[in-house]
Scaffold this motif. Sequence first.
Motif, PDB file in Angstrom:
ATOM      1  N   MET A   1       0.833  -1.186   0.000  1.00  0.00           N
ATOM      2  CA  MET A   1       0.000   0.000   0.000  1.00  0.00           C
ATOM      3  C   MET A   1       0.879   1.252   0.000  1.00  0.00           C
ATOM      4  O   MET A   1       1.944   1.264   0.594  1.00  0.00           O
ATOM      5  CB  MET A   1      -0.930  -0.006   1.209  1.00  0.00           C
ATOM      6  N   SER A   2       0.394   2.289  -0.660  1.00  0.00           N
ATOM      7  CA  SER A   2       1.205   3.488  -0.866  1.00  0.00           C
ATOM      8  C   SER A   2       0.836   4.610   0.095  1.00  0.00           C
ATOM      9  O   SER A   2      -0.260   4.652   0.654  1.00  0.00           O
ATOM     10  CB  SER A   2       1.045   3.995  -2.305  1.00  0.00           C
ATOM     11  N   SER A   3       1.775   5.529   0.229  1.00  0.00           N
ATOM     12  CA  SER A   3       1.539   6.776   0.949  1.00  0.00           C
ATOM     13  C   SER A   3       1.024   7.787  -0.067  1.00  0.00           C
ATOM     14  O   SER A   3       1.714   8.126  -1.026  1.00  0.00           O
ATOM     15  CB  SER A   3       2.834   7.268   1.592  1.00  0.00           C
ATOM     16  N   ILE A   4      -0.196   8.265   0.152  1.00  0.00           N
ATOM     17  CA  ILE A   4      -0.874   9.115  -0.827  1.00  0.00           C
ATOM     18  C   ILE A   4      -1.267  10.438  -0.193  1.00  0.00           C
ATOM     19  O   ILE A   4      -1.826  10.467   0.908  1.00  0.00           O
ATOM     20  CB  ILE A   4      -2.142   8.426  -1.373  1.00  0.00           C
ATOM     21  N   HIS A  25      -4.678   2.300   1.913  1.00  0.00           N
ATOM     22  CA  HIS A  25      -3.584   3.232   1.660  1.00  0.00           C
ATOM     23  C   HIS A  25      -3.468   4.241   2.805  1.00  0.00           C
ATOM     24  O   HIS A  25      -4.450   4.548   3.488  1.00  0.00           O
ATOM     25  CB  HIS A  25      -3.813   3.973   0.342  1.00  0.00           C
ATOM     26  N   GLU A  59       4.320   9.094  -1.872  1.00  0.00           N
ATOM     27  CA  GLU A  59       4.760   8.478  -3.126  1.00  0.00           C
ATOM     28  C   GLU A  59       3.863   8.906  -4.288  1.00  0.00           C
ATOM     29  O   GLU A  59       4.319   9.031  -5.426  1.00  0.00           O
ATOM     30  CB  GLU A  59       4.721   6.956  -2.996  1.00  0.00           C
ATOM     31  N   ILE A  60       2.576   9.091  -3.985  1.00  0.00           N
ATOM     32  CA  ILE A  60       1.589   9.488  -4.992  1.00  0.00           C
ATOM     33  C   ILE A  60       0.837  10.706  -4.479  1.00  0.00           C
ATOM     34  O   ILE A  60       0.443  10.756  -3.307  1.00  0.00           O
ATOM     35  CB  ILE A  60       0.601   8.341  -5.284  1.00  0.00           C
ATOM     36  N   ALA A  89       8.092  11.607  -7.198  1.00  0.00           N
ATOM     37  CA  ALA A  89       6.699  11.384  -6.809  1.00  0.00           C
ATOM     38  C   ALA A  89       5.813  11.395  -8.051  1.00  0.00           C
ATOM     39  O   ALA A  89       6.061  12.126  -9.014  1.00  0.00           O
ATOM     40  CB  ALA A  89       6.248  12.457  -5.828  1.00  0.00           C
ATOM     41  N   GLU A 149      -2.878   1.335  -8.902  1.00  0.00           N
ATOM     42  CA  GLU A 149      -3.336   1.059  -7.537  1.00  0.00           C
ATOM     43  C   GLU A 149      -4.250   2.156  -7.011  1.00  0.00           C
ATOM     44  O   GLU A 149      -5.002   1.936  -6.062  1.00  0.00           O
ATOM     45  CB  GLU A 149      -2.135   0.897  -6.606  1.00  0.00           C
TER      46      GLU A 149
END
Length: 294
Positions: A1-4, A25, A59-60, A89, A149
Amino acid sequence: MSSIAFIGLGVMGSPMAVHLAGAGHDVTGYNPSPHKCGPLVDAGGSAATSIADAVAGAEIICVMVPDSPDVQQVLAGEGGVFAHAKPNALVIDFSTIRPDVTIELAREAAEKGFRLLDAPVSGGEAGAKSAALSIMVGGSAEDFAAAGEVFEHVGKTVVHVGPSGAGQTVKAANQLVVAANIQALSEALVLVESYGVDAGAALEVLGGGLAGSAVLEQKRANMLQRSFDPGFRIDLHHKDMGIVTAAARESGVVVPVGSLLAQLMAAARAQGDGGLDHSALLRGVERLSGRSDT
């Protein structure tokens, strides 16, 4: 899972951010009106007090704001994303803005070590809440794949339509078609009512034939009931028709119906209907036909 990071938690951005948090996320949201961060926080996300705080370590970075100047300020302005995000990013701009502005921002993003996708959406508030948006994406194929994602949790139909700016160009075409459908449906409804026809029955049979459309299906109740609580405001569609006519002029394309629709949107705003749903173009047809009490 990403850091958004999700910047812009309005009618569309808030449910989109909530879906991402619900999917697991790590979502940090920012909105100039802090109370709009409430639904995201309730869904397990967090609220930032500035763009800089929101994008730190993300990251996103997702953006959903109203217009070209807003996106320019969020991304390239003082205290914006380009000044504070970490290198490489991935920025996903879900806003609807001018294609030429997107192309310039993508160039600037690349120069500063970021990746930018233009990913305007269609489907309105209902589509955002049900994670069933149609998303038209411009940018590189690699970045489109990397954004999967995010897209899978907010959209139903997600298509990579070309390089930077292509998403915004397709969205302009989408808004042209939608406006034309709403205007034609409005005129048809006023016509059948003028002859005393049962309007509900008329729209039912129209919806089952070649005249059927997603616009007819989704806006039928609004029009029959004259209930125009906004799902997508005339103010925003007016802005979008400006994008359509400007893009057509720049490319040398003639859009006579688009130009007329832009004027009809402007007229609706001048009559005080800007805050209503775009199906309230019906009110303009009624006024022109002398069949309106307002």
